[in-house]
Motif scaffolding. Sequence first.
Motif, PDB file in Angstrom:
ATOM      1  N   SER A 188       9.251  -0.766  -7.118  1.00 21.59           N
ATOM      2  CA  SER A 188       9.867   0.081  -8.137  1.00 21.59           C
ATOM      3  C   SER A 188      10.312   1.411  -7.542  1.00 21.59           C
ATOM      4  O   SER A 188      11.402   1.909  -7.839  1.00 21.59           O
ATOM      5  CB  SER A 188       8.883   0.318  -9.281  1.00 21.59           C
TER       6      SER A 188
ATOM      7  N   LEU B 193      -4.915  -8.855  -8.439  1.00 20.20           N
ATOM      8  CA  LEU B 193      -4.073  -8.142  -9.393  1.00 20.20           C
ATOM      9  C   LEU B 193      -3.778  -6.719  -8.925  1.00 20.20           C
ATOM     10  O   LEU B 193      -2.656  -6.225  -9.084  1.00 20.20           O
ATOM     11  CB  LEU B 193      -4.740  -8.115 -10.771  1.00 20.20           C
ATOM     12  N   ASP B 194      -4.771  -6.061  -8.350  1.00 20.81           N
ATOM     13  CA  ASP B 194      -4.560  -4.702  -7.816  1.00 20.81           C
ATOM     14  C   ASP B 194      -3.498  -4.707  -6.719  1.00 20.81           C
ATOM     15  O   ASP B 194      -2.631  -3.832  -6.675  1.00 20.81           O
ATOM     16  CB  ASP B 194      -5.865  -4.114  -7.277  1.00 20.81           C
TER      17      ASP B 194
ATOM     18  N   ALA C 275      -1.096  -6.937  -6.299  1.00 29.08           N
ATOM     19  CA  ALA C 275       0.207  -7.230  -6.910  1.00 29.08           C
ATOM     20  C   ALA C 275       0.759  -5.985  -7.603  1.00 29.08           C
ATOM     21  O   ALA C 275       1.956  -5.689  -7.502  1.00 29.08           O
ATOM     22  CB  ALA C 275       0.077  -8.377  -7.903  1.00 29.08           C
ATOM     23  N   GLU C 276      -0.103  -5.258  -8.284  1.00 27.09           N
ATOM     24  CA  GLU C 276       0.334  -4.034  -8.966  1.00 27.09           C
ATOM     25  C   GLU C 276       0.862  -3.009  -7.960  1.00 27.09           C
ATOM     26  O   GLU C 276       1.890  -2.367  -8.189  1.00 27.09           O
ATOM     27  CB  GLU C 276      -0.822  -3.442  -9.760  1.00 27.09           C
ATOM     28  N   GLN C 277       0.167  -2.863  -6.838  1.00 30.39           N
ATOM     29  CA  GLN C 277       0.610  -1.926  -5.812  1.00 30.39           C
ATOM     30  C   GLN C 277       1.970  -2.335  -5.242  1.00 30.39           C
ATOM     31  O   GLN C 277       2.838  -1.496  -5.014  1.00 30.39           O
ATOM     32  CB  GLN C 277      -0.425  -1.816  -4.688  1.00 30.39           C
ATOM     33  N   LYS C 278       2.162  -3.635  -5.025  1.00 33.86           N
ATOM     34  CA  LYS C 278       3.449  -4.113  -4.529  1.00 33.86           C
ATOM     35  C   LYS C 278       4.563  -3.821  -5.528  1.00 33.86           C
ATOM     36  O   LYS C 278       5.667  -3.413  -5.143  1.00 33.86           O
ATOM     37  CB  LYS C 278       3.391  -5.620  -4.246  1.00 33.86           C
ATOM     38  N   LEU C 279       4.268  -4.019  -6.813  1.00 26.16           N
ATOM     39  CA  LEU C 279       5.271  -3.734  -7.842  1.00 26.16           C
ATOM     40  C   LEU C 279       5.614  -2.251  -7.889  1.00 26.16           C
ATOM     41  O   LEU C 279       6.778  -1.873  -8.038  1.00 26.16           O
ATOM     42  CB  LEU C 279       4.780  -4.202  -9.213  1.00 26.16           C
ATOM     43  N   ARG C 280       4.612  -1.402  -7.743  1.00 28.06           N
ATOM     44  CA  ARG C 280       4.870   0.043  -7.713  1.00 28.06           C
ATOM     45  C   ARG C 280       5.758   0.402  -6.524  1.00 28.06           C
ATOM     46  O   ARG C 280       6.706   1.180  -6.669  1.00 28.06           O
ATOM     47  CB  ARG C 280       3.553   0.815  -7.612  1.00 28.06           C
TER      48      ARG C 280
ATOM     49  N   SER D 155      -9.516  -9.590  -9.548  1.00 29.11           N
ATOM     50  CA  SER D 155      -9.248  -8.169  -9.718  1.00 29.11           C
ATOM     51  C   SER D 155      -8.523  -7.600  -8.503  1.00 29.11           C
ATOM     52  O   SER D 155      -7.534  -6.867  -8.636  1.00 29.11           O
ATOM     53  CB  SER D 155     -10.552  -7.419  -9.954  1.00 29.11           C
TER      54      SER D 155
END
Length: 68
Positions: free
Chosen positions: A59, A48-49, A51-56, A45
Amino acid sequence: MEHRTYEQAITRLEEIVKQLESGTAALDDALQLFEEGTKLAAFCSQTLDTAEQKLRTLSEVQKAGDTE
């Protein structure tokens, strides 16, 4: 916990789930498996959190670059 990749953690977590679902583990073993599984789930978890922050962030940088 030893250093694992996300993929290794998921694989181990799947193994633990299969063992627990089989119902063949003794109570003490099942508790240890459950504890390990809980730690692995938390690790996954968190990974994934992150990785999601890096993608944001990427972006947002991309959007900022497109407007310039």
